[in-house]
Enzyme design. Structure first.
Site, PDB file in Angstrom:
ATOM      1  N   THR A  42     -14.992   4.855  48.891  1.00 56.51           N
ATOM      2  CA  THR A  42     -15.543   6.206  48.901  1.00 56.51           C
ATOM      3  C   THR A  42     -15.248   6.853  50.245  1.00 56.51           C
ATOM      4  O   THR A  42     -15.300   6.194  51.283  1.00 56.51           O
ATOM      5  CB  THR A  42     -17.071   6.198  48.631  1.00 56.51           C
ATOM      6  OG1 THR A  42     -17.557   7.537  48.657  1.00 56.51           O
ATOM      7  CG2 THR A  42     -17.817   5.375  49.656  1.00 56.51           C
ATOM      8  N   HIS A  63     -25.168  -9.560  49.466  1.00 60.39           N
ATOM      9  CA  HIS A  63     -25.283 -10.767  50.297  1.00 60.39           C
ATOM     10  C   HIS A  63     -25.536 -12.014  49.449  1.00 60.39           C
ATOM     11  O   HIS A  63     -25.407 -13.143  49.937  1.00 60.39           O
ATOM     12  CB  HIS A  63     -26.410 -10.578  51.315  1.00 60.39           C
ATOM     13  CG  HIS A  63     -26.186 -11.324  52.590  1.00 60.39           C
ATOM     14  ND1 HIS A  63     -25.301 -12.372  52.706  1.00 60.39           N
ATOM     15  CD2 HIS A  63     -26.747 -11.183  53.829  1.00 60.39           C
ATOM     16  CE1 HIS A  63     -25.308 -12.838  53.932  1.00 60.39           C
ATOM     17  NE2 HIS A  63     -26.177 -12.131  54.639  1.00 60.39           N
TER      18      HIS A  63
END
Length: 406
Positions: free
Chosen positions: A325, A377
């Site tokens: 993006t 994560h």
């Protein structure tokens, strides 16, 4: 004969849609392939076209209604021209009217009505008669002429803005306007909240010296455009190419979680976030690792045009293993992009600003860009995420690495 107007067949990833805009009104003339109605899904807006010439009959699904695949939205009365919805009823009487005495298929019509129809290029057989026994009167022809003149005026409705835009208020105006959230905007909001709720999301940052890329682009942009038939050389293709190379070295960044499994993808389908009037859309470059810079730039330019015109298909926005993006387009200096599930990471580009940098003991003004990598994560460790971002930095600051695969 009545022809049913049906909603398109939605793919499995789309459960239903919402009737956004009717571009024709009941009784209004339509031609084959005219845009009749827009169906908004949580991904794209689908256009429903007329299957034949005729008149829009009834509207079954109104604007704002939720519809399913192949659900009937309304009907078209094939072949006829009407001035108003009320003209549909006399059509049945016309069908029952006796044929003209001379054996022709034309309905019974008053001489004045026939003359008026000829003068205005109206087929008398297409006019619904309201006189006794279905006889076509002069008033019927006048109404048909008015409908014919009004039909072209409805065409600009196709270019009308498909989505509700923010209202403009005068200074000191304390009024309020409530506008329904579009399905695309509502879906984006839902997915962003889900991503933050269901992921262990973390963002790591770095910065990249854009001077090598800018020098390379400045040197070859004219030759590049000439060689590749008008395709312009931008910055995004370098980032996509660098990302595909980094994804090869760190496959966990290109993976996704499916239940209790980790799915590793042997290809790089890169989503490129594009802002449109209806909200954020993410079309996907399939097998970007096999594409040249020219193919990437051409694909991105095509997606941008389709997004502005609302022409992106569901297939073009389905899937993707990694997303890029570019908030720098709007002047963003730094941000923390949100991962697009089920992907595991997203790369955020930002504005290029000249800043004083220390280079070999000297202060040099360089065009710098902050990079941000948000990642899940649960799947990607900090070491992998940082190393991935450093790899992209190194490839961009020394573009020859992309060619030498080092």
């Amino acid at each position: 004969m009545a022809i049913e107007i049906k909603a398109p067949q939605f793919p499995e990833s789309v459960a239903d849609g919402t009737v956004a805009t009717w571009h024709k009104k009941p009784g209004e003339a339509v031609k084959r392939d005219d845009l009749i109605v827009d169906i908004e899904t949580d991904k794209v807006v689908l256009e429903v076209l007329a299957e034949a010439d005729g008149v829009l009959g009834s509207i079954i699904a109104n604007e704002g209604d939720t519809v399913l695949s192949a659900q009937v939205l309304g009907t078209i009365q094939e072949g006829g021209v009407a001035a108003a919805p009320a003209a549909a009823a006399p059509a049945a009487a016309q069908a029952a009217a006796p044929a003209a005495a001379d054996g022709e298929d034309d309905p019974i019509a008053a001489p004045a009505a026939r003359k008026l129809a000829e003068e205005n290029g109206i087929n008398i057989a297409s006019v619904a008669g309201t006189g006794k026994g279905g006889r076509v009167t002069k008033e019927d022809v006048v109404a048909a002429v008015a409908a014919k003149k009004a039909a072209p005026a409805a065409a600009p409705a196709k270019a009308a803005a498909p989505a509700a835009t923010a209202p403009v208020f005068a200074a000191g105006d304390r009024t309020e306007k409530r506008v329904p959230m579009t399905r695309v905007r509502a879906t984006v909001a839902k997915r962003l909240v889900e991503a933050q709720s269901n992921m262990a999301m973390l963002t790591t940052f770095n910065e990249v010296n854009m001077k090598p890329i800018m020098d390379l682009r400045s040197k070859y942009k004219e030759l590049f455009e000439k060689t590749h038939n008008g395709v312009r050389l931008g910055f995004m293709s370098f980032f996509v190419k660098a990302a595909t190379e980094a994804l090869k070295r760190f496959p966990a960044v290109n993976a996704s979680i499916d239940g209790g499994d980790i799915v590793y993808h042997g290809y790089s389908d890169i989503g490129v976030a594009v802002s449109s009037d209806r909200g954020l859309v993410v079309p996907v470059l399939r097998n970007a690792e096999l594409m040249s810079l020219a193919e990437i730039e051409n694909g991105i330019a095509t997606f941008g045009k389709k997004a502005r015109d609302g022409k992106l298909s569901i297939d073009e926005m389905t899937g993707g293993t990694f997303t890029i993006t570019n908030g720098g387009t709007f002047g963003s200096l730094l941000s923390t992009p949100i991962v697009n599930p089920p992907q595991a990471a997203i790369l955020g580009m930002h504005n290029i600003n000249e800043r004083p940098m220390a280079v070999k003991g000297e202060v040099v003004i360089l065009p710098m860009m902050y990079l941000a990598l948000s990642y899940d994560h649960r799947l990607i460790d900090g070491k992998e995420a940082v190393s991935f971002l450093v790899t992209i930095k190194n490839l961009l600051e020394d573009p020859a690495r992309l060619l030498l695969d080092i």
